[in-house]
Design a protein around this motif. Structure first.
Motif, PDB file in Angstrom:
ATOM      1  N   VAL A  16      -5.001  10.647   3.009  1.00  0.00           N
ATOM      2  CA  VAL A  16      -5.098  11.715   2.006  1.00  0.00           C
ATOM      3  C   VAL A  16      -5.923  11.241   0.792  1.00  0.00           C
ATOM      4  O   VAL A  16      -5.764  10.108   0.333  1.00  0.00           O
ATOM      5  N   HIS A  17      -6.770  12.137   0.278  1.00  0.00           N
ATOM      6  CA  HIS A  17      -7.650  11.800  -0.856  1.00  0.00           C
ATOM      7  C   HIS A  17      -6.833  11.500  -2.128  1.00  0.00           C
ATOM      8  O   HIS A  17      -5.754  12.081  -2.311  1.00  0.00           O
ATOM      9  N   PRO A  18      -7.346  10.661  -3.014  1.00  0.00           N
ATOM     10  CA  PRO A  18      -6.636  10.349  -4.267  1.00  0.00           C
ATOM     11  C   PRO A  18      -6.321  11.617  -5.051  1.00  0.00           C
ATOM     12  O   PRO A  18      -7.181  12.494  -5.189  1.00  0.00           O
ATOM     13  N   GLY A  19      -5.082  11.705  -5.514  1.00  0.00           N
ATOM     14  CA  GLY A  19      -4.657  12.886  -6.268  1.00  0.00           C
ATOM     15  C   GLY A  19      -4.063  13.973  -5.383  1.00  0.00           C
ATOM     16  O   GLY A  19      -3.490  14.941  -5.878  1.00  0.00           O
ATOM     17  N   GLY A  20      -4.194  13.823  -4.077  1.00  0.00           N
ATOM     18  CA  GLY A  20      -3.662  14.841  -3.156  1.00  0.00           C
ATOM     19  C   GLY A  20      -2.153  14.805  -3.051  1.00  0.00           C
ATOM     20  O   GLY A  20      -1.531  15.759  -2.583  1.00  0.00           O
ATOM     21  N   LEU A  21      -1.560  13.709  -3.461  1.00  0.00           N
ATOM     22  CA  LEU A  21      -0.101  13.563  -3.380  1.00  0.00           C
ATOM     23  C   LEU A  21       0.426  13.188  -4.759  1.00  0.00           C
ATOM     24  O   LEU A  21      -0.273  12.535  -5.532  1.00  0.00           O
ATOM     25  N   GLY A  22       1.648  13.562  -5.047  1.00  0.00           N
ATOM     26  CA  GLY A  22       2.222  13.113  -6.321  1.00  0.00           C
ATOM     27  C   GLY A  22       3.241  14.073  -6.875  1.00  0.00           C
ATOM     28  O   GLY A  22       3.790  14.918  -6.155  1.00  0.00           O
ATOM     29  N   GLY A  23       3.498  13.947  -8.176  1.00  0.00           N
ATOM     30  CA  GLY A  23       4.516  14.738  -8.856  1.00  0.00           C
ATOM     31  C   GLY A  23       4.936  13.988 -10.113  1.00  0.00           C
ATOM     32  O   GLY A  23       4.892  12.746 -10.138  1.00  0.00           O
ATOM     33  N   THR A  24       5.346  14.714 -11.142  1.00  0.00           N
ATOM     34  CA  THR A  24       5.629  14.098 -12.438  1.00  0.00           C
ATOM     35  C   THR A  24       6.682  12.979 -12.352  1.00  0.00           C
ATOM     36  O   THR A  24       6.514  11.917 -12.921  1.00  0.00           O
ATOM     37  N   TYR A  25       7.780  13.267 -11.634  1.00  0.00           N
ATOM     38  CA  TYR A  25       8.900  12.324 -11.686  1.00  0.00           C
ATOM     39  C   TYR A  25       8.971  11.335 -10.530  1.00  0.00           C
ATOM     40  O   TYR A  25       9.864  10.496 -10.497  1.00  0.00           O
ATOM     41  N   GLY A  26       8.090  11.473  -9.554  1.00  0.00           N
ATOM     42  CA  GLY A  26       8.164  10.590  -8.390  1.00  0.00           C
ATOM     43  C   GLY A  26       8.179   9.132  -8.804  1.00  0.00           C
ATOM     44  O   GLY A  26       7.497   8.744  -9.746  1.00  0.00           O
ATOM     45  N   ALA A  27       8.966   8.324  -8.102  1.00  0.00           N
ATOM     46  CA  ALA A  27       9.068   6.888  -8.399  1.00  0.00           C
ATOM     47  C   ALA A  27       9.637   6.634  -9.785  1.00  0.00           C
ATOM     48  O   ALA A  27       9.284   5.637 -10.434  1.00  0.00           O
ATOM     49  N   ASN A  28      10.507   7.511 -10.250  1.00  0.00           N
ATOM     50  CA  ASN A  28      11.109   7.297 -11.577  1.00  0.00           C
ATOM     51  C   ASN A  28      11.643   5.866 -11.680  1.00  0.00           C
ATOM     52  O   ASN A  28      12.337   5.385 -10.786  1.00  0.00           O
ATOM     53  N   PRO A  29      11.309   5.164 -12.780  1.00  0.00           N
ATOM     54  CA  PRO A  29      11.646   3.732 -12.857  1.00  0.00           C
ATOM     55  C   PRO A  29      13.149   3.447 -12.843  1.00  0.00           C
ATOM     56  O   PRO A  29      13.584   2.422 -12.314  1.00  0.00           O
ATOM     57  N   VAL A  30      13.948   4.365 -13.414  1.00  0.00           N
ATOM     58  CA  VAL A  30      15.402   4.144 -13.416  1.00  0.00           C
ATOM     59  C   VAL A  30      15.931   4.317 -11.985  1.00  0.00           C
ATOM     60  O   VAL A  30      16.761   3.528 -11.511  1.00  0.00           O
ATOM     61  N   ALA A  31      15.423   5.335 -11.298  1.00  0.00           N
ATOM     62  CA  ALA A  31      15.836   5.552  -9.913  1.00  0.00           C
ATOM     63  C   ALA A  31      15.391   4.377  -9.037  1.00  0.00           C
ATOM     64  O   ALA A  31      16.135   3.927  -8.154  1.00  0.00           O
ATOM     65  N   CYS A  32      14.199   3.863  -9.279  1.00  0.00           N
ATOM     66  CA  CYS A  32      13.721   2.706  -8.499  1.00  0.00           C
ATOM     67  C   CYS A  32      14.604   1.480  -8.753  1.00  0.00           C
ATOM     68  O   CYS A  32      14.914   0.716  -7.827  1.00  0.00           O
ATOM     69  N   ALA A  33      15.025   1.302 -10.010  1.00  0.00           N
ATOM     70  CA  ALA A  33      15.904   0.166 -10.327  1.00  0.00           C
ATOM     71  C   ALA A  33      17.218   0.310  -9.567  1.00  0.00           C
ATOM     72  O   ALA A  33      17.749  -0.666  -9.012  1.00  0.00           O
ATOM     73  N   ALA A  34      17.746   1.537  -9.518  1.00  0.00           N
ATOM     74  CA  ALA A  34      18.992   1.764  -8.774  1.00  0.00           C
ATOM     75  C   ALA A  34      18.788   1.453  -7.295  1.00  0.00           C
ATOM     76  O   ALA A  34      19.646   0.847  -6.646  1.00  0.00           O
ATOM     77  N   ALA A  35      17.630   1.852  -6.761  1.00  0.00           N
ATOM     78  CA  ALA A  35      17.363   1.613  -5.332  1.00  0.00           C
ATOM     79  C   ALA A  35      17.254   0.114  -5.032  1.00  0.00           C
ATOM     80  O   ALA A  35      17.735  -0.357  -3.994  1.00  0.00           O
ATOM     81  N   HIS A  36      16.645  -0.647  -5.952  1.00  0.00           N
ATOM     82  CA  HIS A  36      16.610  -2.109  -5.762  1.00  0.00           C
ATOM     83  C   HIS A  36      18.035  -2.647  -5.684  1.00  0.00           C
ATOM     84  O   HIS A  36      18.354  -3.500  -4.846  1.00  0.00           O
ATOM     85  N   ALA A  37      18.897  -2.154  -6.573  1.00  0.00           N
ATOM     86  CA  ALA A  37      20.291  -2.624  -6.566  1.00  0.00           C
ATOM     87  C   ALA A  37      20.971  -2.255  -5.243  1.00  0.00           C
ATOM     88  O   ALA A  37      21.713  -3.061  -4.666  1.00  0.00           O
ATOM     89  N   VAL A  38      20.699  -1.052  -4.746  1.00  0.00           N
ATOM     90  CA  VAL A  38      21.282  -0.636  -3.460  1.00  0.00           C
ATOM     91  C   VAL A  38      20.862  -1.613  -2.356  1.00  0.00           C
ATOM     92  O   VAL A  38      21.698  -2.087  -1.571  1.00  0.00           O
ATOM     93  N   LEU A  39      19.584  -1.935  -2.308  1.00  0.00           N
ATOM     94  CA  LEU A  39      19.115  -2.842  -1.249  1.00  0.00           C
ATOM     95  C   LEU A  39      19.698  -4.240  -1.427  1.00  0.00           C
ATOM     96  O   LEU A  39      20.032  -4.912  -0.447  1.00  0.00           O
ATOM     97  N   ASP A  40      19.868  -4.667  -2.688  1.00  0.00           N
ATOM     98  CA  ASP A  40      20.523  -5.962  -2.946  1.00  0.00           C
ATOM     99  C   ASP A  40      21.958  -5.939  -2.412  1.00  0.00           C
ATOM    100  O   ASP A  40      22.420  -6.898  -1.794  1.00  0.00           O
TER     101      ASP A  40
END
Ligand code: PLP
Length: 424
Positions: A281-305
């Motif tokens: 997919v071309h650059p910019g074709g995918l995305g969204g304002t909140y995707g990969a939210n850093p707080v949610a990503c931190a929680a996911a790291h903890a889940v995997l830990d």
């Protein structure tokens, strides 16, 4: 205003929350820890629902709570598309390693399960330059226009919400010959971009396919230039005893959607897929304002830990064994239990009436009985007669036992009412 009373909050709710956004229980949560939820009046409930398969690591796990706090103190949002950050990149790296398939992968983060499915379909159509999407006739993939179209059950998910998205085809589930026939009468293989499939049907009724089904579906896809997309949103993150259910059958999907237990309740979902497909997919074709939210990503790291440090897959396997043994015992003893469904700790009980037809009202009665006794349960299934268990994998032995005892008492009461009817 601080109303610490279920009744008052319920009253306010009817004024400000629309009817369509209904809740299964009538209490309002004050706090939750592990497998226990407490309401605003101090009542405790054993949680066999896990916020619909989201809390596999348990409510308010200290590692998740700390990760969220630490990240929130640094920053909560910059938008990955504007100012990217490392924790999302590292999380993508971890997901590429733990998902099935020994090939180069890439990860797109979005917010909800439905959004992940939407994006998987977008990517599949872009890559294959085809439009047809095949889903199964017991599927659940979400509530957006595209994903409710992909979802099978009309009421309540689709009723009155048309028109629906085009080029979605519902095929029979679980039988490869019937699926091959579908490519004669439903849609042709040449126009099919992808087959999207839940490893074990979730909302559809906790139906696990025969062991050879998905390997054959994946083969059919490969031979015909069709992408195989596994929707592991409900089955993923240890629910079935493996990190991802597709591992049971050695199937390596081209794309996978993950959400729910990925981030222990923080809104985060992802499409994980073959690098070549994801990168098409071309650059910019995918995305969204909140995707990969850093707080949610931190929680996911903890889940995997937590999965690594607390042996959660082993716990899930044991939990699955206990549930399977107990449910099979009930099936042997009680006529109301028609079938034991699911895989591992993703277990379901199909309730039936004396004549073998689905017992949806009884399933509702059981959920209500259990709630009154302090146990939160969920139903599912196209006929609404399947009781499903999605408790946190960290549930303690005595909590599990108490919950199962309540279920057993409720089932026995229903069984007794059947006998009562017979005697009349
Ligand atoms: C298999 C599956 N796919 C997609 C979804 C939709 O996820 P969400 O409710 O986060 O949009 C669900 C939710 O239950 C699900 O179980």
């Amino acid at each position: 205003m601080n109303t610490k009373n279920n009744k008052d909050i319920r009253k306010l709710r009817t004024q400000v929350i629309p009817n369509g956004y209904a809740s299964g229980t009538t209490c309002y949560v004050e706090s939750a820890k592990g497998a226990i939820i407490k309401d605003v009046e101090g009542n405790g409930y054993i949680d066999f629902a896990g916020g619909i398969a989201v809390m596999n690591v348990g409510h308010s796990h200290p590692k998740v709570v700390n990760a969220i706090k630490e990240q929130a103190e640094k920053f909560t949002h910059t938008c990955f598309m504007v100012n990217p950050y490392e924790n999302a990149v590292r999380l993508a790296q971890r997901l590429t390693k733990i998902t099935p398939g020994d090939f180069s992968k890439k990860v797109l983060f979005v917010n909800s399960g439905a959004e992940a499915v939407e994006n998987a379909v977008k990517i599949a159509r872009y890559y294959t330059k085809k439009s047809g999407i095949v889903v199964f006739d017991t599927a659940y993939h979400g509530r957006t226009c595209l994903t409710m179209t992909m979802t099978a059950k009309v009421k309540p998910y689709k009723w009155g919400f048309g028109p629906f998205a085009p080029e979605i085809y519902h095929a029979p589930f679980g039988n490869i010959e019937a699926l091959k026939d579908f490519f004669v009468t439903g849609i042709d293989l040449e126009n099919t971009a992808a087959i999207v499939a839940e490893p074990v049907m979730g909302e559809g009724g906790f139906i696990a396919p025969p062991d050879d089904f998905y390997p054959q579906v994946a083969k059919l896809c490969k031979e015909n230039g069709i992408l195989f997309i596994a929707d592991e949103i409900q089955t993923g993150f240890g629910r079935t005893g493996k990190m991802f259910a597709m591992e049971y059958w050695g199937v390596e999907p081209d794309l996978m959607t993950v959400a729910k237990s990925l981030a222990a309740g923080m809104p985060l979902s992802a499409v994980v897929g073959k690098a070549e497909i994801m990168d098409s997919v071309h650059p910019g074709g995918l995305g969204g304002t909140y995707g990969a939210n850093p707080v949610a990503c931190a929680a996911a790291h903890a889940v995997l830990d937590i999965f690594e440090e607390e042996n959660l897959l082993e716990k899930s396997k044991k939990l699955g064994e206990i549930l399977t043994a107990k449910f099979n015992k009930w099936k042997d003893e009680l006529t109301i239990v028609g079938e034991v469904r699911g895989l591992g700790a993703m277990r379901g009980l199909a309730l039936i009436k004396e004549d073998g037809t689905p017992a949806a009202d009884e399933a509702k009665q059981l959920v209500s009985y259990c709630f009154d006794k302090g146990l939160i349960l969920l139903v599912c299934g196209i006929h609404g007669n399947v009781i499903r268990t999605l408790m946190p994998l960290v549930i303690e032995d005595d909590q599990l036992q108490r919950g199962l005892d309540i279920m057993e008492a409720g089932l026995s009461e229903l069984e007794e009412s059947f006998h009562e009817l017979e005697r009349q």
